[in-house]
Design an enzyme around this catalytic site. Structure first.
Site, PDB file in Angstrom:
ATOM      1  N   GLY A   1      -9.024   5.778   2.934  1.00 18.73           N
ATOM      2  CA  GLY A   1      -9.545   6.435   4.132  1.00 18.73           C
ATOM      3  C   GLY A   1     -10.809   5.796   4.655  1.00 18.73           C
ATOM      4  O   GLY A   1     -11.704   6.471   5.153  1.00 18.73           O
TER       5      GLY A   1
ATOM      6  N   ASP B   1       0.816  -1.207   0.000  1.00 23.80           N
ATOM      7  CA  ASP B   1       0.000   0.000   0.000  1.00 23.80           C
ATOM      8  C   ASP B   1       0.854   1.262   0.000  1.00 23.80           C
ATOM      9  O   ASP B   1       1.851   1.361   0.728  1.00 23.80           O
ATOM     10  CB  ASP B   1      -0.902  -0.011   1.238  1.00 23.80           C
ATOM     11  CG  ASP B   1      -1.924   1.104   1.240  1.00 23.80           C
ATOM     12  OD1 ASP B   1      -2.380   1.492   0.149  1.00 23.80           O
ATOM     13  OD2 ASP B   1      -2.282   1.569   2.339  1.00 23.80           O
TER      14      ASP B   1
END
Length: 292
Positions: free
Chosen positions: A221, A96
């Site tokens: 998020g 990531d």
């Protein structure tokens, strides 16, 4: 967390696919989303895997660059492979938010299923160059590549106006067409971590982007986004959601509490036996929000 209550018939999230790319193509077409959780070691990895097993869903686990650097991609690949032997559903491993082409190549060589090259903080031309380098390297190895354009707020990313973080549609198209990237994270108003106010997602911009490119989109998020907004995003084209902060903060908070209670007799297996159910609880909550 405000888990969505829906009368819609539950959908299947444990299909078997020949590749991760096939999964993403199918998920974009059928308006489904792969829940993806940042993990840090074998303990929160175990919590995520067992929660996904209980919910009967495929799942992705992700290593943030500092985690990959500390534990090495090879060690994390081995950890995931160990859990795959005792899991009935697929577990995919992803790197990531890497800003390094070389780190992405390392993860690809170590056997990661997908990697993210994050060029969102550099010029569009440099972003295209970085992304294409990773895509070209990954293609021959069957590894999915995620790019990012626009800005995901939080973690030191400062924005001054909507135009400073919203992904520009024309730039999105250029990044896609000039790199042939597989999936793309786009800035639409979400933020990493906990935020003092609820994130304002610009669904109009998301719709424009979804109409402009055919590949699956990625929602970052995921900790602080309301469940209804998650579902709306999935219906527009988000096929992967990243969730991290709620996992590691739950881990750290409850591990700290248990260590304080145990004092000098604190022993990792006993401490984590108490902490793992707490992590699993928040993971299952987010799985319900995504897979309703």
């Amino acid at each position: 967390m405000d888990t969505v209550i829906s009368n819609i018939k539950p959908r299947v999230y444990n299909n078997n696919y020949t590749s991760l790319k096939e999964l993403f193509v199918d998920y974009r077409a059928t308006k489904r989303c792969l829940p993806s959780f940042n993990v840090n070691d074998n303990y929160d990895l175990k919590a995520v895997v067992e929660a996904a097993e209980e919910m009967d869903t495929n799942v992705m686990v992700m290593t943030y660059p500092p985690v990959a650097e500390l534990n090495t991609p090879e060690v994390f690949r081995a950890l995931v492979d160990g859990f795959k032997k005792i899991s009935k559903n697929n577990i995919y491993l992803h790197l990531d938010h890497s800003t390094s082409v070389e780190q992405c190549k390392h993860a690809i060589d170590a056997g990661y299923d997908s990697v993210m090259i994050d060029g969102s903080q550099v010029s569009l031309e440099e972003n295209i160059k970085m992304t294409k380098a990773v895509v070209d390297y990954a293609k021959t190895r069957g590894v999915v590549v995620e790019a990012e354009i626009g800005k995901i707020m939080g973690r030191g990313v400062e924005v001054k106006s909507d135009n400073d973080f919203l992904a520009d549609v024309e730039e999105v198209v250029r990044l896609y067409e000039e790199t042939d990237v597989d999936i793309m994270a786009v800035g639409i108003g979400t933020a990493h971590g906990f935020t003092p106010t609820e994130p304002k997602i610009h669904f109009d911009r998301l719709q424009e982007i979804a109409d402009a490119i055919p590949i699956p989109l990625v929602l970052h998020g995921g900790t602080g986004i309301p469940d209804a907004d998650i579902q709306k995003s999935i219906k527009i084209g988000m096929s992967k959601i990243n969730i991290g902060t709620i996992v590691h903060t739950t881990y750290m908070k409850h591990a700290f509490e248990e260590i304080q209670k145990a004092g000098d007799s604190a022993y990792p297996p006993f401490i984590m036996k108490e902490v793992l159910p707490k992590i699993q609880e928040v993971v299952k909550d987010r799985l319900r929000a995504v897979n309703f």
